[in-house]
Scaffold this motif. Structure first.
Motif, PDB file in Angstrom:
ATOM      1  N   ASP A   1       0.924   4.066  -2.850  1.00  0.00           N
ATOM      2  CA  ASP A   1       0.663   5.464  -2.510  1.00  0.00           C
ATOM      3  C   ASP A   1       1.701   6.378  -3.153  1.00  0.00           C
ATOM      4  O   ASP A   1       1.373   7.451  -3.680  1.00  0.00           O
TER       5      ASP A   1
ATOM      6  N   SER B   1      -1.232  12.621  -0.294  1.00  0.00           N
ATOM      7  CA  SER B   1      -1.778  11.268  -0.296  1.00  0.00           C
ATOM      8  C   SER B   1      -3.270  11.272  -0.603  1.00  0.00           C
ATOM      9  O   SER B   1      -3.939  12.309  -0.557  1.00  0.00           O
ATOM     10  N   LYS B   2      -3.797  10.101  -0.905  1.00  0.00           N
ATOM     11  CA  LYS B   2      -5.236   9.954  -1.083  1.00  0.00           C
ATOM     12  C   LYS B   2      -5.933  10.317   0.225  1.00  0.00           C
ATOM     13  O   LYS B   2      -5.411  10.068   1.310  1.00  0.00           O
TER      14      LYS B   2
ATOM     15  N   TYR C   1      -3.784   8.025   8.357  1.00  0.00           N
ATOM     16  CA  TYR C   1      -2.714   7.043   8.574  1.00  0.00           C
ATOM     17  C   TYR C   1      -1.342   7.689   8.406  1.00  0.00           C
ATOM     18  O   TYR C   1      -0.457   7.526   9.254  1.00  0.00           O
ATOM     19  N   ARG C   2      -1.158   8.432   7.334  1.00  0.00           N
ATOM     20  CA  ARG C   2       0.154   9.032   7.079  1.00  0.00           C
ATOM     21  C   ARG C   2       0.497  10.065   8.148  1.00  0.00           C
ATOM     22  O   ARG C   2       1.657  10.220   8.518  1.00  0.00           O
TER      23      ARG C   2
ATOM     24  N   GLU D   1      -8.294   9.045   1.885  1.00  0.00           N
ATOM     25  CA  GLU D   1      -8.545   7.954   2.835  1.00  0.00           C
ATOM     26  C   GLU D   1      -7.270   7.495   3.554  1.00  0.00           C
ATOM     27  O   GLU D   1      -7.343   6.747   4.539  1.00  0.00           O
ATOM     28  N   ARG D   2      -6.096   7.927   3.092  1.00  0.00           N
ATOM     29  CA  ARG D   2      -4.845   7.508   3.738  1.00  0.00           C
ATOM     30  C   ARG D   2      -4.182   8.632   4.534  1.00  0.00           C
ATOM     31  O   ARG D   2      -3.128   8.423   5.146  1.00  0.00           O
ATOM     32  N   ARG D   3      -4.780   9.796   4.567  1.00  0.00           N
ATOM     33  CA  ARG D   3      -4.123  10.930   5.210  1.00  0.00           C
ATOM     34  C   ARG D   3      -4.031  10.790   6.723  1.00  0.00           C
ATOM     35  O   ARG D   3      -3.023  11.168   7.325  1.00  0.00           O
TER      36      ARG D   3
ATOM     37  N   ASP E   1       0.813  -1.220   0.000  1.00  0.00           N
ATOM     38  CA  ASP E   1       0.000   0.000   0.000  1.00  0.00           C
ATOM     39  C   ASP E   1       0.847   1.272   0.000  1.00  0.00           C
ATOM     40  O   ASP E   1       0.482   2.265  -0.648  1.00  0.00           O
ATOM     41  N   ASP E   2       1.942   1.266   0.730  1.00  0.00           N
ATOM     42  CA  ASP E   2       2.775   2.468   0.789  1.00  0.00           C
ATOM     43  C   ASP E   2       3.451   2.731  -0.554  1.00  0.00           C
ATOM     44  O   ASP E   2       3.531   3.871  -1.014  1.00  0.00           O
TER      45      ASP E   2
END
Length: 585
Positions: free
Chosen positions: A15, A545-546, A552-553, A548-550, A11-12
């Protein structure tokens, strides 16, 4: 090893491909106005048939290449890595034999059209920017480090492309692209490892203008070639006097049929990567470039790319170690629960995860920096432009300097952290990880060389320190880069505070006038630079980032910045404390 597509299952990495990499800037530099596409429309040259004509086609080509490479890496290479490691290499009478499964999988890579990933399409290669090459190398290295080195050596055409004559380029590079030739770098000697200015291998020019080389080289990867493909050995040899130092060294191309492989090393890891001792006895050599610039220009340029390749290799092995450790922790039950739910193990996995994320950021930023200058130089040479005129360009000069800093910085950081991630993965596996029943034992052995070869961490520190200190002056190029990048997003209080810590570290170090003390404390400055550099890149990635991943990041970035703040505080304390203590012999 986990069987999956090593591009699509990460996934990373996805990304970075989908959101974090500024592809238009990369494509602009590599394609230079889509010149190859335009030339194909006019000439119909077969080697340019897949040249993209727009951004969308270029990016889709990169994706399809990575998906194909990730598939072979995760479903083929990874599944034979244990067998390759156990079989190893066979040496007899100067010849090196490779496991059949290794030869077969390289042939599969060749048949898939993926072999010449580092060679320009004008000479039969795929034509991939540095960022894409690093992504592909990461995927392959996650499958097996030895095989990644083999593919790297079979793409070792950069020096010939950049500095060879047209005749040399057209004789050797297309053969490398076709898999008919392998490559090797012959720099190190038995008594001269990193001390290259004092090496003793001699090159003598005959009356007929030909060169003959005599001497011994050690730790030469793939000097034996690979399978049926011989090697062209890029060799550093002395053309000046024994006291002429670096200026007395020149660079040569030597065919492996003209040398004798005296032995291969029995190594702790990378059992299918042949590390050869090579004897040159009046071996014919072809001079590359100008006499006397072998080390200061050609070898250093070659080593910079090699260091980036090793960083990508370590990145891949660390990724494998993280995923293997995570899988084991999710399956292993102790005290009535899987061990990933035990706080101590959970803490380790979280640290591994954010370190891998930081490593990936610095690797791709270094690769991006290379993309921003290298292709101007290569395209210019193809057009017959003067090298000095190309390098007058301000953007070229900026990115060349930044790449010269980012490359050793990423090589140091990624290889050191990859060792730590492999260490933690073995710890998570417990006693089972110490056996050869689990892949983590091989990963632990394989990764250990990465912070040694192509320049130890200590040498990377030497390569970095000047660029950091001079680059952080009020008008320094590194300060300009950091400030301009921070201006692209709303930096957190944590990142702003970390920048002040970093400034203090550099300022305190710059005040030291004792050379021995500066040498002693250089690592603390370089480590501080890497930690801030990665913190910036991780926080910058949040907004790119997308959606939905912000979240998390952000969690990854915040935790990494907190770790970094503690490390910089410790480094600042060390520097200040040492400055108060007189240096003793």
């Amino acid at each position: 090893m986990i069987s999956n597509n090593y591009f699509n299952d990460n996934d990373d990495l996805i990304d970075h491909f989908d959101s974090l990499t500024p592809w238009n800037e990369v494509v602009d530099q590599y394609e230079q106005g889509f010149e190859d596409f335009a030339e194909y429309q006019k000439s119909g040259k077969e080697e340019l048939a897949f040249a993209p004509g727009n951004y969308e086609d270029a990016i889709e080509f990169y994706r399809s290449t990575l998906e194909a490479g990730g598939d072979i890496a995760g479903n083929d290479i990874s599944q034979i890595s244990k067998q390759m490691d156990e079989e190893g290499l066979k040496y007899k009478d100067g010849q090196v034999g490779f496991p059949k499964v290794m030869l077969d999988v390289v042939e599969k890579i060749k048949s898939a059209g993926l072999l010449p990933y580092g060679i320009h399409r004008h000479y039969g290669g795929l034509g991939l920017p540095s960022v894409v090459q690093s992504m592909l190398s990461e995927c392959v290295s996650r499958g097996d480090g030895s095989l990644a080195i083999t593919l790297g050596c079979m793409n070792l055409a950069e020096t010939v492309e950049r500095f060879g004559t047209d005749a040399m380029i057209h004789e050797f590079v297309p053969k490398m692209a076709a898999g008919e030739l392998c490559g090797a770098m012959a720099l190190t000697e038995p008594n001269y490892g990193s001390d290259l200015p004092n090496l003793q291998t001699k090159a003598i020019k005959g009356e007929d203008g030909t060169w003959k080389i005599t001497g011994t080289k050690r730790f030469i990867t793939h000097a034996c070639g690979f399978g049926s493909a011989p090697s062209i050995i890029l060799t550093l040899a002395r053309t000046g006097t024994t006291t002429s130092g670096a200026r007395g060294l020149s660079f040569f191309l030597v065919h492996s049929k003209d040398v004798f492989v005296a032995s291969i090393e029995k190594k702790m890891g990378l059992h299918c990567s042949p590390t050869c001792e090579v004897v040159f006895e009046n071996s014919p050599g072809i001079l590359i470039g100008e006499e006397g610039k072998g080390l200061v220009k050609y070898s250093m340029a070659m080593m910079n790319q090699a260091r980036l390749n090793i960083a990508a290799q370590a990145m891949g092995i660390a990724t494998a170690a993280y995923f293997e450790g995570k899988k084991y922790a999710e399956e292993r039950v102790q005290f009535g629960k899987t061990i990933n739910n035990i706080t101590a193990v959970k803490k380790m996995l979280e640290r591994m995860e954010r370190e891998v994320a930081a490593m990936r950021c610095i690797l791709y930023e270094a690769s991006f920096a290379v993309d921003q200058y290298r292709w101007k130089e290569e395209r210019g040479k193809m057009k017959g432009l003067n090298e000095k005129d190309i390098k007058k360009d301000e953007s070229f000069k900026k990115w060349e300097k930044l790449a010269s800093l980012f490359t050793p910085l990423s090589k140091y950081y990624i290889t050191e952290m990859a060792n730590l991630v492999a260490y933690d993965s073995m710890q998570i596996h417990g006693g089972s990880g110490y056996t050869e029943d689990y892949d983590v034992a091989r990963l632990y052995r394989d990764v250990r060389i990465t912070n040694i070869y192509e320049g130890t961490t200590q040498l990377q520190t030497v390569a970095c320190i000047g660029g950091i200190v001079s680059g952080m002056t009020e008008t320094g190029i590194y300060r300009e880069y950091l400030k301009s990048e921070m201006a692209t997003f709303a930096a957190s209080n944590g990142l702003n505070d970390l920048f002040k810590q970093f400034e203090s570290v550099v300022a305190e170090f710059a005040e030291i006038d004792s050379t021995p003390l500066r040498e002693e404390l250089a690592f603390e400055v370089v480590e501080s630079a890497a930690r801030f550099h990665n913190s910036l890149l991780l926080e910058r990635s949040i907004g790119r980032s997308k959606v939905e991943r912000r979240t998390y990041r952000k969690s990854i970035a915040d935790a990494y910045i907190l770790d970094s703040s503690a490390i910089l505080a410790a480094n600042l304390t060390k520097i200040r404390g040492k400055k108060k203590t007189p240096v003793t012999a």
